[in-house]
Design a protein around this motif. Sequence first.
Motif, PDB file in Angstrom:
ATOM      1  N   GLU A  26       0.802  -1.221   0.000  1.00 21.47           N
ATOM      2  CA  GLU A  26       0.000   0.000   0.000  1.00 21.47           C
ATOM      3  C   GLU A  26       0.837   1.273   0.000  1.00 21.47           C
ATOM      4  N   ASN A  27       2.106   1.179   0.425  1.00 20.65           N
ATOM      5  CA  ASN A  27       2.923   2.397   0.502  1.00 20.65           C
ATOM      6  C   ASN A  27       3.544   2.785  -0.841  1.00 20.65           C
ATOM      7  N   ILE A  28       3.275   1.997  -1.890  1.00 23.15           N
ATOM      8  CA  ILE A  28       3.804   2.299  -3.222  1.00 23.15           C
ATOM      9  C   ILE A  28       2.630   2.526  -4.165  1.00 23.15           C
ATOM     10  N   GLU A  29       2.664   3.637  -4.868  1.00 26.34           N
ATOM     11  CA  GLU A  29       1.612   3.969  -5.828  1.00 26.34           C
ATOM     12  C   GLU A  29       1.925   3.341  -7.181  1.00 26.34           C
ATOM     13  N   LEU A  30       0.934   2.685  -7.769  1.00 28.51           N
ATOM     14  CA  LEU A  30       1.102   2.071  -9.091  1.00 28.51           C
ATOM     15  C   LEU A  30       0.421   2.936 -10.144  1.00 28.51           C
ATOM     16  N   LYS A  31       1.185   3.310 -11.157  1.00 28.68           N
ATOM     17  CA  LYS A  31       0.640   4.058 -12.288  1.00 28.68           C
ATOM     18  C   LYS A  31       0.767   3.205 -13.543  1.00 28.68           C
ATOM     19  N   MET A  32      -0.349   2.959 -14.210  1.00 26.11           N
ATOM     20  CA  MET A  32      -0.350   2.235 -15.477  1.00 26.11           C
ATOM     21  C   MET A  32      -0.659   3.235 -16.589  1.00 26.11           C
ATOM     22  N   VAL A  33       0.288   3.408 -17.489  1.00 27.67           N
ATOM     23  CA  VAL A  33       0.123   4.378 -18.575  1.00 27.67           C
ATOM     24  C   VAL A  33       0.112   3.601 -19.896  1.00 27.67           C
ATOM     25  N   HIS A  34      -1.041   3.505 -20.523  1.00 26.64           N
ATOM     26  CA  HIS A  34      -1.181   2.725 -21.756  1.00 26.64           C
ATOM     27  C   HIS A  34      -1.028   3.628 -22.973  1.00 26.64           C
ATOM     28  N   GLY A  35      -0.125   3.246 -23.862  1.00 29.42           N
ATOM     29  CA  GLY A  35       0.076   4.005 -25.085  1.00 29.42           C
ATOM     30  C   GLY A  35      -0.995   3.706 -26.114  1.00 29.42           C
ATOM     31  N   ARG A  36      -1.117   4.568 -27.096  1.00 29.35           N
ATOM     32  CA  ARG A  36      -2.091   4.379 -28.168  1.00 29.35           C
ATOM     33  C   ARG A  36      -1.438   3.724 -29.378  1.00 29.35           C
ATOM     34  N   ASP A  37      -2.266   3.001 -30.130  1.00 27.07           N
ATOM     35  CA  ASP A  37      -1.808   2.373 -31.381  1.00 27.07           C
ATOM     36  C   ASP A  37      -0.543   1.553 -31.158  1.00 27.07           C
ATOM     37  N   LEU A  38      -0.576   0.713 -30.114  1.00 27.30           N
ATOM     38  CA  LEU A  38       0.623  -0.058 -29.772  1.00 27.30           C
ATOM     39  C   LEU A  38       0.958  -1.129 -30.797  1.00 27.30           C
ATOM     40  N   GLY A  39      -0.042  -1.763 -31.342  1.00 25.98           N
ATOM     41  CA  GLY A  39       0.223  -2.946 -32.132  1.00 25.98           C
ATOM     42  C   GLY A  39       0.324  -4.150 -31.207  1.00 25.98           C
ATOM     43  N   HIS A  40       0.576  -5.312 -31.768  1.00 23.94           N
ATOM     44  CA  HIS A  40       0.645  -6.553 -31.004  1.00 23.94           C
ATOM     45  C   HIS A  40       2.082  -7.064 -30.944  1.00 23.94           C
ATOM     46  N   VAL A  41       2.338  -7.998 -30.021  1.00 20.86           N
ATOM     47  CA  VAL A  41       3.648  -8.627 -29.901  1.00 20.86           C
ATOM     48  C   VAL A  41       3.453 -10.137 -29.878  1.00 20.86           C
ATOM     49  N   ARG A  42       4.522 -10.869 -30.156  1.00 21.64           N
ATOM     50  CA  ARG A  42       4.472 -12.330 -30.084  1.00 21.64           C
ATOM     51  C   ARG A  42       5.300 -12.768 -28.876  1.00 21.64           C
ATOM     52  N   ALA A  43       4.635 -13.370 -27.890  1.00 19.15           N
ATOM     53  CA  ALA A  43       5.328 -13.784 -26.668  1.00 19.15           C
ATOM     54  C   ALA A  43       4.500 -14.825 -25.939  1.00 19.15           C
ATOM     55  N   ASP A  44       5.139 -15.502 -25.000  1.00 17.75           N
ATOM     56  CA  ASP A  44       4.449 -16.428 -24.109  1.00 17.75           C
ATOM     57  C   ASP A  44       3.846 -15.596 -22.979  1.00 17.75           C
ATOM     58  N   GLN A  45       2.504 -15.598 -22.854  1.00 19.74           N
ATOM     59  CA  GLN A  45       1.867 -14.708 -21.893  1.00 19.74           C
ATOM     60  C   GLN A  45       2.300 -15.001 -20.459  1.00 19.74           C
ATOM     61  N   GLY A  46       2.384 -16.279 -20.096  1.00 20.00           N
ATOM     62  CA  GLY A  46       2.782 -16.622 -18.737  1.00 20.00           C
ATOM     63  C   GLY A  46       4.178 -16.136 -18.415  1.00 20.00           C
ATOM     64  N   GLN A  47       5.102 -16.317 -19.366  1.00 21.51           N
ATOM     65  CA  GLN A  47       6.481 -15.892 -19.132  1.00 21.51           C
ATOM     66  C   GLN A  47       6.603 -14.365 -19.149  1.00 21.51           C
ATOM     67  N   LEU A  48       5.808 -13.708 -20.002  1.00 16.44           N
ATOM     68  CA  LEU A  48       5.817 -12.244 -20.023  1.00 16.44           C
ATOM     69  C   LEU A  48       5.304 -11.695 -18.692  1.00 16.44           C
ATOM     70  N   GLU A  49       4.272 -12.320 -18.154  1.00 15.22           N
ATOM     71  CA  GLU A  49       3.775 -11.899 -16.841  1.00 15.22           C
ATOM     72  C   GLU A  49       4.832 -12.114 -15.767  1.00 15.22           C
ATOM     73  N   GLN A  50       5.602 -13.209 -15.891  1.00 12.85           N
ATOM     74  CA  GLN A  50       6.689 -13.466 -14.942  1.00 12.85           C
ATOM     75  C   GLN A  50       7.734 -12.363 -14.999  1.00 12.85           C
ATOM     76  N   VAL A  51       8.044 -11.885 -16.199  1.00 15.79           N
ATOM     77  CA  VAL A  51       8.993 -10.774 -16.363  1.00 15.79           C
ATOM     78  C   VAL A  51       8.512  -9.539 -15.606  1.00 15.79           C
ATOM     79  N   LEU A  52       7.261  -9.166 -15.827  1.00 13.41           N
ATOM     80  CA  LEU A  52       6.728  -7.954 -15.216  1.00 13.41           C
ATOM     81  C   LEU A  52       6.613  -8.092 -13.703  1.00 13.41           C
ATOM     82  N   ILE A  53       6.273  -9.276 -13.225  1.00 14.31           N
ATOM     83  CA  ILE A  53       6.190  -9.503 -11.780  1.00 14.31           C
ATOM     84  C   ILE A  53       7.578  -9.402 -11.145  1.00 14.31           C
ATOM     85  N   ASN A  54       8.575 -10.002 -11.785  1.00  9.49           N
ATOM     86  CA  ASN A  54       9.946  -9.916 -11.257  1.00  9.49           C
ATOM     87  C   ASN A  54      10.415  -8.466 -11.164  1.00  9.49           C
TER      88      ASN A  54
END
Length: 524
Positions: free
Chosen positions: A228-256
């Motif tokens: 709770e002592n850390i503020e999370l800001k999610m800033v989504h860009g426009r017209d990003l396009g798509h990427v090719r990746a393993d969703q589970g492993q990509l989530e692991q990257v962001l969690i780490n």
Amino acid sequence: MDAALDNFIQNSPIAIIRLDDKGYIINGNRAFHALTQQTLAGRLPMPFGDVLAPLQKSEGEAIIKLALAGQTSSNPSFELRLPGGAEIVVSAYFNPIGDTGGDASLVMYLNDVTEARHLMTEAKNLDLRFAHSQKMQAVGQLAGGVAHDFNNLLTAMIGFCDLLLMRHPAGDQSFADIMQVKQNANRAANLVRQLLAFSRRQTLQPKVLDLTDVLAELSNLVRRLIGENIELKMVHGRDLGHVRADQGQLEQVLINLAVNARDAMLSGGILTIRTSHALIDRDHPLLRDLVAPAEEDTAIPDGEYVLVEVIDTGCGIPKDMLQKIFEPFFSTKAVGSGTGLGLSTVYGIIKQSGGYVYVASKENEGTNFSLFFPAVAPQEAAAAAAAESEAVEKSNATDLTGKGTILLVEDETPVRIFAARALRNKGYTILEADCGETAIELMGAHGHQVEVIVTDVIMPGMNGPTMIDRITPQFPNVKVIFISGYAEDVFVNNYGSERSFNFLAKPFTLKQLASKIKEVTSIR
């Protein structure tokens, strides 16, 4: 001085200067002024120490005094610092002139060794990179071997849990206990995937993803992780396009990265996860302040990328550690506070996904991890979305029961027992073999009844691919599924990418095994 000799000195290809008894440069020939890019013309006489880099000034002046006294025989190297900021490394040779009736007391010959010094530095860096790559390869091989053994154990654990759940459904008093065992086995499987990730040997299942959707699903989990002592800001860009990746492993990257950011902001702060479209070229200003991992041997190619930035306002990382943070078991945290696998896992996953990771950090200001993923063309993204929708509908409607004879070849007894029971429960007739030699004997006796061979890749004695090579000439229509605790990429490198095959990575569940059998038997 003789005019011919003076002319010879002036036109010598070697830079020559003359110094007086106080160490002042009196004059120099044309080669000297060319070497110093004409920056000293009109400024002579001047102390020799004034043309040296600051760190060498006192050392250079001391050497000149010894040379004037005729007490030095060494040929030192100096770094000349020119007024424009350029630096030239020279090797110097001295010769006292003696009493000639003039002001000059010492003649100095300067040989430009700047390029040679750069080549020596590059060679040293290459040696260091080679040693580093050897270390990474050794660690990767160790991780791969450990992961293989663990994956066999976890396959049996998860599989027998699935068999128990068939007899103890939700509402049974044993259901919760079995689920606890299975959940912990799955956690162990994730740890094994981390081991394989930093050595870039895990089996990824990449698909076309919309990062905005991925981050939206992940945001609640990240909020719980950072506190709770850390503020999370999610800033989504426009017209990003798509990427090719393993969703589970990509989530692991962001969690780490989120966990690392949390640990860097013990007193609170702001964690920003920002996405944007990036068109990269060599002169792109975004790359100027970013540091690549020490292992990175290629620059990011020009092109379109989806950029994900994970930015914290924490304690930052010392500059001399920036290139080391992606190495396995290296950690900036206190002893006992981290495994050192988090960022090496991040690097391994990003590289396997065809992306690039960079870092920028300032102590006491914060850190920015920049992840670049090649953008997928819109037509490819649309086709992938349509194919995935069709696959989901087909999977939901699939009956996993079947008929036919399957030859199961697996040297690990618990894995073989689980797989055999699971497939018999689905209606199949199972022949079991614990090695390649036994499997060949069974095919000799029952080969015309066998529709599918499910075989481990690595076994004592004859391995799976060798066994299949001996069987297929006599039974060319038999279908084959390879299973292994090693990653699919490792198998492909040994079996050959030009040959068609089916692969199922360990650990797998009862449903995954039955689905793979159904998928293969439905292909005509």
